[in-house]
Design an enzyme around this catalytic site. Structure first.
Site, short mmCIF file in Angstrom:
data_model
loop_
_atom_site.label_atom_id
_atom_site.label_comp_id
_atom_site.label_asym_id
_atom_site.label_seq_id
_atom_site.Cartn_x
_atom_site.Cartn_y
_atom_site.Cartn_z
N GLY A 66 32.92 18.02 16.70
CA GLY A 66 33.14 16.79 15.94
C GLY A 66 34.51 16.85 15.29
O GLY A 66 34.75 16.32 14.22
N GLY A 73 36.57 13.66 14.06
CA GLY A 73 36.01 12.78 13.03
C GLY A 73 36.82 12.80 11.74
O GLY A 73 37.82 13.51 11.63
N GLN A 74 36.33 12.02 10.75
CA GLN A 74 37.06 11.91 9.48
C GLN A 74 37.21 13.28 8.83
O GLN A 74 38.30 13.67 8.41
CB GLN A 74 36.28 10.97 8.53
CG GLN A 74 36.98 10.75 7.20
CD GLN A 74 36.06 10.24 6.10
OE1 GLN A 74 34.84 10.33 6.17
NE2 GLN A 74 36.66 9.74 5.04
N LEU A 75 36.14 14.04 8.73
CA LEU A 75 36.19 15.39 8.13
C LEU A 75 36.72 16.40 9.14
O LEU A 75 37.61 17.21 8.84
CB LEU A 75 34.79 15.79 7.65
CG LEU A 75 34.62 17.23 7.18
CD1 LEU A 75 35.47 17.49 5.94
CD2 LEU A 75 33.15 17.50 6.90
N ASP A 113 35.12 17.77 20.89
CA ASP A 113 34.56 16.46 20.57
C ASP A 113 34.25 15.74 21.88
O ASP A 113 34.66 16.20 22.96
CB ASP A 113 35.54 15.64 19.71
CG ASP A 113 34.79 14.68 18.77
OD1 ASP A 113 35.09 14.64 17.57
OD2 ASP A 113 33.87 13.98 19.26
N ILE A 114 33.57 14.60 21.76
CA ILE A 114 33.14 13.87 22.96
C ILE A 114 34.35 13.24 23.68
O ILE A 114 34.30 13.03 24.88
CB ILE A 114 32.11 12.78 22.57
CG1 ILE A 114 31.41 12.20 23.80
CG2 ILE A 114 32.72 11.70 21.71
CD1 ILE A 114 30.21 12.96 24.23
N ASP A 161 29.97 17.26 24.84
CA ASP A 161 28.87 16.42 24.36
C ASP A 161 27.85 17.39 23.79
O ASP A 161 27.28 18.21 24.53
CB ASP A 161 28.26 15.63 25.54
CG ASP A 161 27.02 14.84 25.08
OD1 ASP A 161 26.53 14.02 25.87
OD2 ASP A 161 26.55 15.07 23.94
N TYR A 179 19.74 8.35 9.35
CA TYR A 179 20.75 9.38 9.07
C TYR A 179 20.23 10.32 7.97
O TYR A 179 20.25 11.54 8.12
CB TYR A 179 22.03 8.69 8.61
CG TYR A 179 23.11 9.58 8.07
CD1 TYR A 179 23.41 9.58 6.71
CD2 TYR A 179 23.86 10.40 8.91
CE1 TYR A 179 24.43 10.37 6.20
CE2 TYR A 179 24.88 11.18 8.40
CZ TYR A 179 25.16 11.16 7.05
OH TYR A 179 26.17 11.95 6.54
N LYS A 228 19.17 14.24 8.17
CA LYS A 228 19.83 15.26 7.33
C LYS A 228 18.78 16.06 6.55
O LYS A 228 18.88 17.26 6.39
CB LYS A 228 20.83 14.61 6.36
CG LYS A 228 22.09 14.10 7.05
CD LYS A 228 22.85 15.22 7.76
CE LYS A 228 24.15 14.73 8.38
NZ LYS A 228 24.82 15.80 9.16
C1 VAH Z 1 27.96 7.76 5.14
N1 VAH Z 1 30.09 8.85 4.64
O1 VAH Z 1 28.33 6.82 4.46
C2 VAH Z 1 28.70 9.10 4.98
C3 VAH Z 1 28.07 9.91 3.87
C4 VAH Z 1 27.23 9.91 1.53
C5 VAH Z 1 27.82 9.10 2.61
O2 VAH Z 1 26.92 10.53 4.30
O3 VAH Z 1 27.05 7.67 5.90
#
Ligand code: VAH
Length: 318
Positions: free
Chosen positions: A6, A9-11, A32-33, A51, A141, A145
């Site tokens: 990944g 990505g942003q991070l 990354d993909i 992937d 999501y 998590k």
């Molecule tokens: C999101 N940037 O918005 C992520 C994060 C706490 C937010 O998990 O899904």
């Protein structure tokens, strides 16, 4: 060798560059993909198209390189996940299983996997949310998590895998655009402040959310991953905090630099997601166990964001 999955990505894009500064470019494999768009990321070290759902490709990678640490950052974020719930669950969970199993098989020393304040839900205490508390996430999501945290603790307790995790707040940075998050307004607003001088915010003006500037997120991640194993007492995921603010407060901070900046509000479906999350986080466990302290507050972040975004836009303009 270190693997970052990944990495575009942003991070991931910022963490990969930071790890390359620490360990040497050739020792950090970005995966990354699809190939990185950012030149510095693309040109500074090895890239592998991966992937994370393809365990054979992962196994091939692990035999090509000997990975000491793996950072598994690939995931579908909150807002996008609500549009594709089953895919979000599959990518977030099967991706994690593939990485945990690969790490066990290849005797990887340490694994990093990000969690989020999205693990908390409507029944969670919203102020100074405790490390251990009620968690009833209502986004796919957040559910993924929460489940992922349980599995990370399971792989640690049952198989001794040293996997570590942080519950990130919303992350704000100027180098890479975020992808599909609910907190992304806090990145978009700075771009718009410079480009058009106005911003229509998809969250209401008093929507308080825990947030963090990218340099602090990188510091927390690397401090956690370099702490001795015996100091890591939390093996699901550490609460992590730097600041909380609302769109109105960001706009006020921006106006100190761009007096004519105007914000309007047009809440959309992401408002419900934001309303299910905490407004502030108690991260005393991270402070006690591995000495966490943030550096940036809203004004410091705003100044740094605007200076660097302006510089980037001027460079891109030439
Ligand atoms: C999101 N940037 O918005 C992520 C994060 C706490 C937010 O998990 O899904």
């Amino acid at each position: 060798t270190v693997l970052v999955i990944g990495a575009c990505g942003q991070l991931g894009s910022e963490l990969t560059m930071e790890l390359r500064r620490m360990y040497g470019d050739a020792n950090v494999v970005a995966a990354d993909i699809s190939a990185p768009k950012q030149a510095d990321l693309r040109e500074s070290g090895p890239f592998e198209k991966v992937d994370v759902l393809d365990s054979n490709v992962l196994a091939g990678l692990a035999s090509k390189y000997k990975f000491k640490h793996i950072y598994h950052l690939a995931a579908v974020l909150s807002a996008t996940g609500e549009k594709n719930p089953k895919f979000a669950w599959k990518l977030n969970m099967d991706g994690l299983f593939n990485v945990l199993d690969l790490a066990l098989k290849q005797k990887v020393e340490r694994v990093y996997w990000p969690s989020s304040i999205a693990v908390f839900g409507p029944s969670t205490p919203r102020q100074h949310t405790p490390q251990q508390t009620v968690m009833d996430p209502n986004t796919v999501y957040g559910i993924s998590k929460q489940a992922g945290e349980r599995w990370c603790e399971y792989y640690f307790q049952k198989y001794g895998l040293d996997v570590r995790s942080l519950r990130y707040p919303g992350l704000i940075g100027y180098k890479a655009l975020p992808g599909g998050g609910t907190t992304d307004y806090a990145v978009d607003i700075y771009h718009q402040a410079l480009e058009s001088g106005k911003y229509e915010c998809f969250l209401g003006e008093d929507t308080y959310l825990p947030m963090m500037y990218m340099p602090d997120a990188l510091k927390a991640t690397l401090d956690l991953m370099h702490a001795p194993a015996e100091s890591i007492k939390v093996r699901d995921s550490y609460n992590l905090s730097a600041m909380s603010f609302s769109p109105k407060e960001v706009a006020t901070a921006i106006k100190k630099h761009i007096p004519g900046f105007e914000i309007t509000y047009k809440p959309d479906s992401r408002q419900q997601i934001a309303d299910s999350w905490p407004q502030s986080i108690d991260d005393s466990a991270a402070q006690q166990d591995w000495g966490w302290t943030p550096t940036y507050d809203l004004d410091a972040m705003t100044g740094d964001m605007l200076v660097n975004l302006k510089k980037m836009k001027q460079e891109q303009a030439v």
